[in-house]
Scaffold this active site. Sequence first.
Site, mmCIF file in Angstrom:
data_model
loop_
_atom_site.group_PDB
_atom_site.id
_atom_site.type_symbol
_atom_site.label_atom_id
_atom_site.label_comp_id
_atom_site.label_asym_id
_atom_site.label_seq_id
_atom_site.Cartn_x
_atom_site.Cartn_y
_atom_site.Cartn_z
ATOM 1 N N LYS A 44 12.212 -5.894 -23.097
ATOM 2 C CA LYS A 44 11.961 -6.044 -21.649
ATOM 3 C C LYS A 44 12.347 -4.770 -20.898
ATOM 4 O O LYS A 44 12.419 -4.747 -19.675
ATOM 5 C CB LYS A 44 12.764 -7.231 -21.090
ATOM 6 C CG LYS A 44 12.339 -8.578 -21.598
ATOM 7 C CD LYS A 44 12.962 -9.704 -20.777
ATOM 8 C CE LYS A 44 14.417 -9.900 -21.063
ATOM 9 N NZ LYS A 44 14.988 -11.064 -20.329
ATOM 10 N N LYS A 46 15.227 -3.556 -20.636
ATOM 11 C CA LYS A 46 16.463 -3.855 -19.901
ATOM 12 C C LYS A 46 17.650 -3.511 -20.788
ATOM 13 O O LYS A 46 17.596 -3.716 -21.999
ATOM 14 C CB LYS A 46 16.550 -5.366 -19.592
ATOM 15 C CG LYS A 46 15.873 -5.810 -18.328
ATOM 16 C CD LYS A 46 16.280 -7.263 -18.025
ATOM 17 C CE LYS A 46 15.998 -7.621 -16.594
ATOM 18 N NZ LYS A 46 16.464 -8.955 -16.224
HETATM 19 N N1 C2G Z 1 16.786 -15.114 -10.489
HETATM 20 C C1 C2G Z 1 16.772 -15.702 -9.219
HETATM 21 N N2 C2G Z 1 17.215 -14.994 -8.149
HETATM 22 C C2 C2G Z 1 17.687 -13.722 -8.309
HETATM 23 C C3 C2G Z 1 17.709 -13.132 -9.593
HETATM 24 C C4 C2G Z 1 17.255 -13.857 -10.684
HETATM 25 O O1 C2G Z 1 16.349 -16.867 -9.058
HETATM 26 N N3 C2G Z 1 18.116 -13.052 -7.208
HETATM 27 C C5 C2G Z 1 16.287 -15.900 -11.617
HETATM 28 C C6 C2G Z 1 15.079 -15.250 -12.284
HETATM 29 O O2 C2G Z 1 13.881 -15.597 -11.592
HETATM 30 C C7 C2G Z 1 15.123 -15.865 -13.685
HETATM 31 C C8 C2G Z 1 16.637 -16.074 -13.910
HETATM 32 O O3 C2G Z 1 17.275 -15.979 -12.617
HETATM 33 O O4 C2G Z 1 14.482 -17.142 -13.698
HETATM 34 C C9 C2G Z 1 17.228 -15.037 -14.829
HETATM 35 O O5 C2G Z 1 16.932 -13.756 -14.284
HETATM 36 P P1 C2G Z 1 16.989 -12.487 -15.292
HETATM 37 O O6 C2G Z 1 18.274 -12.520 -16.021
HETATM 38 O O7 C2G Z 1 16.579 -11.280 -14.525
HETATM 39 O O8 C2G Z 1 15.860 -12.899 -16.318
HETATM 40 P P2 C2G Z 1 14.564 -12.072 -16.771
HETATM 41 O O9 C2G Z 1 14.910 -10.714 -17.219
HETATM 42 O O10 C2G Z 1 13.562 -12.260 -15.707
HETATM 43 O O11 C2G Z 1 14.190 -12.862 -18.122
HETATM 44 O O12 C2G Z 1 11.373 -14.934 -21.299
HETATM 45 C C10 C2G Z 1 11.720 -14.816 -19.941
HETATM 46 C C11 C2G Z 1 12.655 -13.665 -19.688
HETATM 47 O O13 C2G Z 1 13.721 -13.634 -20.630
HETATM 48 C C12 C2G Z 1 13.183 -13.756 -18.260
#
Ligand code: C2G
Length: 129
Positions: A44, A46
């Site tokens: 990703k 990241k």
């Molecule tokens: N999230 C949120 N509000 C934020 C930040 C994050 O609601 N201010 C939610 C994201 O939409 C996601 C969850 O928290 O549903 C986790 O966010 P991340 O750790 O950034 O996940 P991500 O990298 O988007 O991974 O297979 C799917 C991926 O692994 C998703």
Amino acid sequence: MKRVITYGTFDTLHYGHIRLLQRARALGDYLIVALSTDEFNALKNKTAFHSWEERKAHLEALRYVDLVIPENTWEQKRDDVRLYRVDIFTMGDDWKGKFDFLSDLCEVHYMPRTERISSTMIRHSLNSA
Ligand code: C2G
């Protein structure tokens, strides 16, 4: 017993994540979080500040989370839904539409993200402190 699953990196756990997990858990009775491994984060583009074990411990400390499993691939979601007998898949709406292919197996539910907070923001403020 309605079983809910969600996926993510959940680095530098913050109230945006917690609100997402709280609402996800409220959709059912049992919440599974598939937590991105460091190897999957690389896919990703990241790099998490905290290790997978630390991020897992943070999630397990939350009353909303019942089980944490590893997220290793993009392709595991269908198997996860079947294996864990998931009724509802949910993610923040930054992913809206991306996982609709699961809708023949379970409910797919996107929830509004929490504004003005992100792991990136936190890391930048940590680095500039
Ligand atoms: N999230 C949120 N509000 C934020 C930040 C994050 O609601 N201010 C939610 C994201 O939409 C996601 C969850 O928290 O549903 C986790 O966010 P991340 O750790 O950034 O996940 P991500 O990298 O988007 O991974 O297979 C799917 C991926 O692994 C998703």
